[in-house]
Design a protein around this motif. Structure first.
Motif, PDB file in Angstrom:
ATOM      1  N   ARG A  53       0.851  -1.192   0.000  1.00 22.24           N
ATOM      2  CA  ARG A  53       0.000   0.000   0.000  1.00 22.24           C
ATOM      3  C   ARG A  53       0.886   1.241   0.000  1.00 22.24           C
ATOM      4  O   ARG A  53       1.770   1.399   0.844  1.00 22.24           O
ATOM      5  N   VAL A  54       0.636   2.156  -0.957  1.00 15.94           N
ATOM      6  CA  VAL A  54       1.386   3.399  -1.038  1.00 15.94           C
ATOM      7  C   VAL A  54       0.413   4.563  -1.149  1.00 15.94           C
ATOM      8  O   VAL A  54      -0.788   4.380  -1.357  1.00 15.94           O
ATOM      9  N   ALA A  55       0.944   5.763  -1.017  1.00 18.62           N
ATOM     10  CA  ALA A  55       0.100   6.945  -0.921  1.00 18.62           C
ATOM     11  C   ALA A  55      -0.370   7.443  -2.283  1.00 18.62           C
ATOM     12  O   ALA A  55       0.329   7.312  -3.294  1.00 18.62           O
ATOM     13  N   THR A  56      -1.553   8.010  -2.282  1.00 19.05           N
ATOM     14  CA  THR A  56      -2.062   8.784  -3.408  1.00 19.05           C
ATOM     15  C   THR A  56      -2.801   9.979  -2.841  1.00 19.05           C
ATOM     16  O   THR A  56      -2.851  10.180  -1.613  1.00 19.05           O
ATOM     17  N   LEU A  57      -3.358  10.794  -3.712  1.00 22.17           N
ATOM     18  CA  LEU A  57      -4.145  11.957  -3.308  1.00 22.17           C
ATOM     19  C   LEU A  57      -5.573  11.786  -3.796  1.00 22.17           C
ATOM     20  O   LEU A  57      -5.798  11.363  -4.928  1.00 22.17           O
ATOM     21  N   VAL A  58      -6.527  12.129  -2.945  1.00 18.36           N
ATOM     22  CA  VAL A  58      -7.930  12.120  -3.337  1.00 18.36           C
ATOM     23  C   VAL A  58      -8.495  13.519  -3.111  1.00 18.36           C
ATOM     24  O   VAL A  58      -8.133  14.199  -2.145  1.00 18.36           O
ATOM     25  N   GLU A  59      -9.355  13.949  -4.003  1.00 13.33           N
ATOM     26  CA  GLU A  59      -9.949  15.275  -3.872  1.00 13.33           C
ATOM     27  C   GLU A  59     -10.766  15.351  -2.595  1.00 13.33           C
ATOM     28  O   GLU A  59     -11.547  14.451  -2.284  1.00 13.33           O
ATOM     29  N   ASP A  60     -10.588  16.465  -1.843  1.00  7.71           N
ATOM     30  CA  ASP A  60     -11.210  16.564  -0.525  1.00  7.71           C
ATOM     31  C   ASP A  60     -11.362  18.022  -0.106  1.00  7.71           C
ATOM     32  O   ASP A  60     -10.696  18.485   0.831  1.00  7.71           O
ATOM     33  N   GLY A  61     -12.222  18.745  -0.795  1.00  8.12           N
ATOM     34  CA  GLY A  61     -12.581  20.104  -0.405  1.00  8.12           C
ATOM     35  C   GLY A  61     -11.408  21.026  -0.193  1.00  8.12           C
ATOM     36  O   GLY A  61     -10.541  21.177  -1.050  1.00  8.12           O
ATOM     37  N   GLU A  62     -11.352  21.629   1.002  1.00  9.30           N
ATOM     38  CA  GLU A  62     -10.306  22.601   1.335  1.00  9.30           C
ATOM     39  C   GLU A  62      -9.175  21.994   2.158  1.00  9.30           C
ATOM     40  O   GLU A  62      -8.396  22.716   2.770  1.00  9.30           O
ATOM     41  N   THR A  63      -9.078  20.678   2.196  1.00  7.27           N
ATOM     42  CA  THR A  63      -8.035  20.008   2.970  1.00  7.27           C
ATOM     43  C   THR A  63      -6.646  20.330   2.415  1.00  7.27           C
ATOM     44  O   THR A  63      -6.463  20.477   1.211  1.00  7.27           O
ATOM     45  N   PHE A  64      -5.667  20.440   3.313  1.00 10.87           N
ATOM     46  CA  PHE A  64      -4.277  20.655   2.923  1.00 10.87           C
ATOM     47  C   PHE A  64      -3.536  19.321   2.964  1.00 10.87           C
ATOM     48  O   PHE A  64      -3.782  18.487   3.824  1.00 10.87           O
ATOM     49  N   THR A  65      -2.607  19.137   2.029  1.00 10.34           N
ATOM     50  CA  THR A  65      -1.652  18.031   2.087  1.00 10.34           C
ATOM     51  C   THR A  65      -0.254  18.618   2.031  1.00 10.34           C
ATOM     52  O   THR A  65       0.082  19.343   1.085  1.00 10.34           O
TER      53      THR A  65
END
Length: 230
Positions: A53-65
């Motif tokens: 399992r590795v990281a990805t990005l999912v759309e999530d409003g105003e969240t910061f990464t």
């Protein structure tokens, strides 16, 4: 100027092992995405039939990464990234605004997995993700290393980061390693130097080669993952 250069945003293993030549780096964040361990991997941190399992990005409003943006040097860096992230990792590309700690925002390239990826695993309870991480390894090393080095990087270099998904997974992975009496030092492999200097504005030398990651060889046989008598 940053706007005249090609920058890539690292939010997973690129944070602690970029593996390519870059001119400079900036710690900062992007908006509208959350980091999730929803992408499978059968080349770096798993094998066919037993993906890590590795990281990805999912759309999530105003969240910061939070993560690191790197200013690329030459065509070789982009070719390397496309091979590592797209060909082998199953990610696609897009651009978004990167917000450094200091200075104006600028566009950065992202590598993002989607449900259409052949390696996509999707959402699962964190305890199941932790079990999968602890039982997976690939040519670049153990899946435990991937998770813990990313968490360690955030704790050390981005203390303002509030990523509950990552940090809860980190704690679950550490607990399972302890319960199984596995050798954490062996799982982690050889430590790579941090790619981010103490002064974010100074020039950064080409990244050092790390023989245990992204060179597609494994230095530690799987049967030696347990530390006996420790």
């Amino acid at each position: 100027m940053a706007s005249h250069s090609l920058w890539v945003f690292g939010y997973g293993s690129l944070c602690w092992y970029p593996g390519f030549e870059y001119r400079s780096s900036r710690i900062g964040h992007i908006k509208g995405f959350s980091r999730r361990f929803w992408q499978g991997n059968t080349t770096h941190r798993g094998v066919p039939g037993k993906p890590g399992r590795v990281a990805t990005l999912v759309e999530d409003g105003e969240t910061f990464t939070h993560g690191v943006a790197y200013e690329l040097v030459g065509e070789a860096a982009l070719s390397y990234l496309n091979g590592r992230e797209v060909t082998l990792g199953g990610y696609t590309t897009l651009f978004t605004e990167f917000y450094p700690r200091e200075g104006a925002a600028f566009p950065a390239l992202l590598y993002v997995a989607t449900p259409s990826s052949q390696h996509w695993l999707g959402n699962a309870p964190l305890h199941q993700i932790a079990d999968q991480v602890v039982s997976s390894r690939g040519a670049s090393g153990h899946n435990v290393e991937y998770v813990l080095r990313l968490a360690e990087f955030m704790h050390e270099h981005v203390p303002e980061c509030r990523d509950e998904h990552l940090f809860q997974l980190e704690q679950l992975v550490r607990l399972r390693v302890k319960e199984a009496r596995l050798c954490l030092r062996t799982l982690m492999g050889e430590r790579a130097p941090s790619p981010v200097s103490s002064s974010e504005d100074e020039e950064v030398a080409p990244a050092a080669q790390r023989t245990t990651s992204f060179q597609f060889t494994s230095a530690v046989p799987a049967k030696k993952l347990r530390c006996l008598g420790v």
